[in-house]
Design an enzyme around this catalytic site. Sequence first.
Site, PDB file in Angstrom:
ATOM      1  N   CYS A  12      54.548  63.561   9.929  1.00 34.35           N
ATOM      2  CA  CYS A  12      53.749  65.108  10.089  1.00 34.35           C
ATOM      3  C   CYS A  12      52.876  65.034  11.167  1.00 34.35           C
ATOM      4  O   CYS A  12      52.589  64.195  11.826  1.00 34.35           O
ATOM      5  CB  CYS A  12      53.621  65.572   8.862  1.00 34.35           C
ATOM      6  N   THR A  13      52.129  66.245  11.422  1.00 31.79           N
ATOM      7  CA  THR A  13      51.341  66.498  12.701  1.00 31.79           C
ATOM      8  C   THR A  13      50.035  65.519  12.317  1.00 31.79           C
ATOM      9  O   THR A  13      49.627  64.855  13.182  1.00 31.79           O
ATOM     10  CB  THR A  13      50.973  67.849  12.757  1.00 31.79           C
TER      11      THR A  13
END
Length: 462
Positions: A12-13
């Site tokens: 994920c980011t």
Amino acid sequence: MNNKKIVAICACTAGMAHTYIAKQKIENEAKKRGWECKVETQGAAGIENALTQSDLISADVIILATDISIENAERIESYKNVIEVSTGEAVKNTANIFNHAKQMSTKVIKDNVGTEIFKALNTGISKFLPVIIASGILFSIVLITGDVTQNTISPSNQFFADLQQVAFYGFAMMVPVLAAYMAYSIGGNAALAPAFIMGYVVNNPIGVNHVSTGFIGAMIFGILIGYFVRWFKTIKVHPVIASVMPVMIIPTVTLLVMAPIYIYGLSYSLDWFVKAMVATLKGMSQVNAAFLGIGIGILAALDMGGPCSKAATAFTLAAMAEGIYGPNGVFRMCCAIPPLGLALSSLIVSRSKYSKEEKEFGITAFFLSLAGITEGAIPFAAKDPKRIIIAIIVGTAVAGMLGMICGIDSLVAFGGLVALGGVTKGAMWYVIDMFIGAFIIAAILHFTKKVSVETEQVIEKQ
């Protein structure tokens, strides 16, 4: 598809909550179905439980649950049995992904340009977050230990003055890192060097008019350089020349093309846009500020750290790069509100309505809220999406509105109570508005949430 092997990569980011929640969901679903499973994570700690070539060859299905460009992506390119989803999709619809694994894995899915650019933005954000968080913590230390003189905080001695300078240099690195890793996401390693340089260029005055376009310029040239390098790499050259293409020819030619485009062309229109944005934000009335706060609150809560939240991150950081700190302060406060509201609801306000497992989620959510990690709300939303999402959107939107009206400013790119040292204006309102939003969430759920199944069974036994 019984007794099959499934492997996955999760990234994920921020490299924290979504990555590991998606991993857990995939592993649990595989265990439930009796499938062999191995999940690699590419999080803040780097690559863990790495998939080997043997793992990939023996897998019936490969899941890429990613919001960013992954490391060593080339090892996946030759495989056709690949399912590409976001980490949010992997968390919410794990069973559905497994149900359709055989059919989906026969399709070759290619990102469209919009998806590719958004993934590039997420990749850039994921790489500069540690840079700006570390710089923000240093700056917070300086603020906490500083001396207040004439409504400003000055370093208390030379050591803290030097520490402050290090923090400022760290903030300045945010823009080049964003440009470089956006370009890398699209064009690969060869795009890194020219994008780092152009990221520094757009963040500093250049040309006759000494134009600087900062965050906006970095995003645009990160994308342009990425696609230019990708195209450049398709040109067939002699093997001797090919060996020096990535380190010499591609970076040099890319700069020779991109620098004049920026200096003599796009810099003027971008400069106008940035100045217009700054003027608009500075000139907002209280009514307009309230609407902006509502919008920031909705984006922060809507998908709990997903694409909507990342869009708000990009906007608030762009404003912060131009010296406008209000939207960032409000957004960082809002990120903490959904998990804090659910912690208050499950542990204090409506404790009897929650199962033992949900109360444990509440403890986790509380600690995640301290660091402004909105993903702490995901386990609750996964069980009761309609009621939870409505409650957190309303509570966070109200808090966002109040935050903009109260004039909260923050200089750090992380949230929650641990970021209080970076709140340079409205620190008291930062805390008050945060808890107002959290109590609104708890109040809404007190009247709308049904008693959990486990609690109902306990009541019946009594």
